[in-house]
Write a protein that holds these residues in place. Structure first.
Motif, short mmCIF file in Angstrom:
data_model
loop_
_atom_site.label_atom_id
_atom_site.label_comp_id
_atom_site.label_asym_id
_atom_site.label_seq_id
_atom_site.Cartn_x
_atom_site.Cartn_y
_atom_site.Cartn_z
N ALA A 51 -20.67 -57.99 12.78
CA ALA A 51 -20.82 -57.50 11.41
C ALA A 51 -19.66 -56.60 10.99
O ALA A 51 -19.15 -56.72 9.88
CB ALA A 51 -22.15 -56.77 11.27
N VAL A 52 -19.22 -55.70 11.88
CA VAL A 52 -18.14 -54.79 11.49
C VAL A 52 -16.79 -55.48 11.46
O VAL A 52 -15.90 -55.07 10.71
CB VAL A 52 -18.10 -53.50 12.35
CG1 VAL A 52 -19.39 -52.72 12.22
CG2 VAL A 52 -17.76 -53.79 13.78
N VAL A 53 -16.62 -56.53 12.24
CA VAL A 53 -15.37 -57.30 12.16
C VAL A 53 -15.40 -58.16 10.89
O VAL A 53 -14.42 -58.24 10.16
CB VAL A 53 -15.15 -58.15 13.43
CG1 VAL A 53 -13.96 -59.10 13.26
CG2 VAL A 53 -14.93 -57.25 14.64
N ALA A 54 -16.53 -58.78 10.62
CA ALA A 54 -16.65 -59.64 9.44
C ALA A 54 -16.45 -58.87 8.14
O ALA A 54 -15.84 -59.38 7.20
CB ALA A 54 -18.01 -60.34 9.43
N PRO A 79 -20.18 -66.59 10.96
CA PRO A 79 -19.13 -67.56 10.63
C PRO A 79 -17.76 -66.95 10.30
O PRO A 79 -16.76 -67.66 10.31
CB PRO A 79 -19.69 -68.31 9.42
CG PRO A 79 -20.77 -67.46 8.89
CD PRO A 79 -21.28 -66.62 10.01
N ALA A 80 -17.71 -65.64 10.07
CA ALA A 80 -16.43 -64.99 9.77
C ALA A 80 -15.71 -64.50 11.02
O ALA A 80 -14.60 -63.98 10.94
CB ALA A 80 -16.65 -63.81 8.81
N VAL A 81 -16.34 -64.71 12.17
CA VAL A 81 -15.79 -64.16 13.41
C VAL A 81 -15.48 -65.29 14.38
O VAL A 81 -16.22 -66.26 14.49
CB VAL A 81 -16.79 -63.16 14.04
CG1 VAL A 81 -16.25 -62.59 15.33
CG2 VAL A 81 -17.10 -62.04 13.06
N ARG A 82 -14.36 -65.14 15.08
CA ARG A 82 -13.95 -66.09 16.10
C ARG A 82 -13.73 -65.30 17.39
O ARG A 82 -12.73 -64.61 17.54
CB ARG A 82 -12.67 -66.81 15.67
CG ARG A 82 -12.89 -67.72 14.46
CD ARG A 82 -11.60 -68.17 13.82
NE ARG A 82 -10.71 -67.08 13.43
CZ ARG A 82 -10.88 -66.32 12.34
NH1 ARG A 82 -11.88 -66.53 11.52
NH2 ARG A 82 -10.01 -65.35 12.06
N HIS A 98 -3.29 -69.64 18.49
CA HIS A 98 -3.76 -70.95 18.00
C HIS A 98 -5.06 -70.88 17.23
O HIS A 98 -5.30 -71.72 16.35
CB HIS A 98 -3.94 -71.92 19.16
CG HIS A 98 -2.65 -72.32 19.79
ND1 HIS A 98 -2.60 -73.26 20.80
CD2 HIS A 98 -1.38 -71.91 19.60
CE1 HIS A 98 -1.33 -73.41 21.18
NE2 HIS A 98 -0.59 -72.60 20.47
N ASN A 99 -5.93 -69.92 17.58
CA ASN A 99 -7.28 -69.89 17.00
C ASN A 99 -7.55 -68.70 16.11
O ASN A 99 -8.65 -68.58 15.57
CB ASN A 99 -8.33 -69.92 18.12
CG ASN A 99 -8.07 -71.04 19.10
OD1 ASN A 99 -7.73 -70.79 20.25
ND2 ASN A 99 -8.19 -72.28 18.66
N ASP A 100 -6.58 -67.83 15.94
CA ASP A 100 -6.74 -66.63 15.12
C ASP A 100 -8.00 -65.87 15.50
O ASP A 100 -8.75 -65.38 14.63
CB ASP A 100 -6.73 -66.98 13.63
CG ASP A 100 -6.46 -65.77 12.74
OD1 ASP A 100 -5.92 -64.77 13.24
OD2 ASP A 100 -6.80 -65.85 11.54
N ALA A 101 -8.29 -65.78 16.80
CA ALA A 101 -9.46 -65.04 17.26
C ALA A 101 -9.37 -63.60 16.79
O ALA A 101 -8.31 -62.97 16.87
CB ALA A 101 -9.55 -65.09 18.79
N ASN A 102 -10.48 -63.09 16.26
CA ASN A 102 -10.50 -61.69 15.86
C ASN A 102 -11.38 -60.85 16.79
O ASN A 102 -11.49 -59.65 16.62
CB ASN A 102 -10.91 -61.52 14.39
CG ASN A 102 -12.14 -62.30 14.00
OD1 ASN A 102 -12.89 -62.79 14.84
ND2 ASN A 102 -12.35 -62.44 12.70
#
Length: 145
Positions: A51-54, A79-82, A98-102
Motif C-alpha cells: 500500500a505505501v509503495v503503491a 497491481p501497482a507493485v512488482r 528488466h521488470n522495474d521491480a519496486n
C-alpha cells in the motif's frame, strides 16, 4: 530514497539489520513492523508494504519473511507493485533493469545478512532500462493490454 521495510516474525533480526544499514547509506526508512518475534501473519505486513509503495509514500519496498515466498506473494496482490523474490545480486539487478521491480523480497532463513545487503544494494543502484521492457511491465498491472 524513501524505503519501506516490513517482515514477519521470522525475519525480525534481518529487518533490523537492513533498516540500520539503509539509514547508514543515507536513505529514509519506514519500518512497518512487526516489532517483536511474536507470531504474525505475513500477508498483513505484505499488504501494508504494498500500500505505501503503491501510493508513493515509499519509492521502494523491502519485504522479508522466513523464505521470502509468502510475503512476496502478498505484496504482489497489489497491481501497482512488482515485488521480486531474490537471493543474489544478479537477480536483484535484473528485477530492476528488466521488470522495474519496486519491491524486493528475501528469506531470512535462506539469505545471510551480507548477501541480503548485496542484493539490496544491487536493487537500489540499478535503473529500469525501459525500451522493449516497458510494454511487458505495463502488462503486469493491466493484463488487457
Amino acid at each position: 530514497m524513501r524505503i519501506a521495510i516490513a517482515s514477519d516474525h521470522a525475519a525480525i533480526d534481518l529487518k533490523a539489520e537492513l533498516r540500520e544499514w539503509l539509514i547508514e547509506q543515507g536513505h529514509e526508512v519506514a519500518d512497518l513492523g512487526p516489532e517483536t518475534t511474536d507470531s504474525v501473519d505475513y500477508p498483513d505486513f505484505g499488504y501494508k508494504l504494498a500500500a505505501v509503495v503503491a501510493d508513493g509514500t515509499a519509492e521502494r519496498g523491502v519485504a522479508l519473511c522466513g523464505s521470502g515466498i509468502g510475503i512476496s506473494m502478498s505484496v504482489n496482490r497489489n497491481p501497482a507493485v512488482r515485488c521480486a523474490l531474490v537471493s543474489e545480486p544478479l537477480s536483484a539487478s535484473l528485477a530492476r533493469e528488466h521488470n522495474d521491480a519496486n519491491c524486493i523480497a528475501m528469506g531470512a532463513r535462506l539469505t545471510g545478512s551480507d548477501m541480503a545487503k548485496a542484493c539490496l544494494a544491487a536493487f537500489l543502484e540499478t535503473e529500469f532500462a525501459g525500451g522493449r521492457h516497458q510494454r511487458r511491465v505495463d502488462k503486469l498491472s493491466n493484463p488487457e493490454i
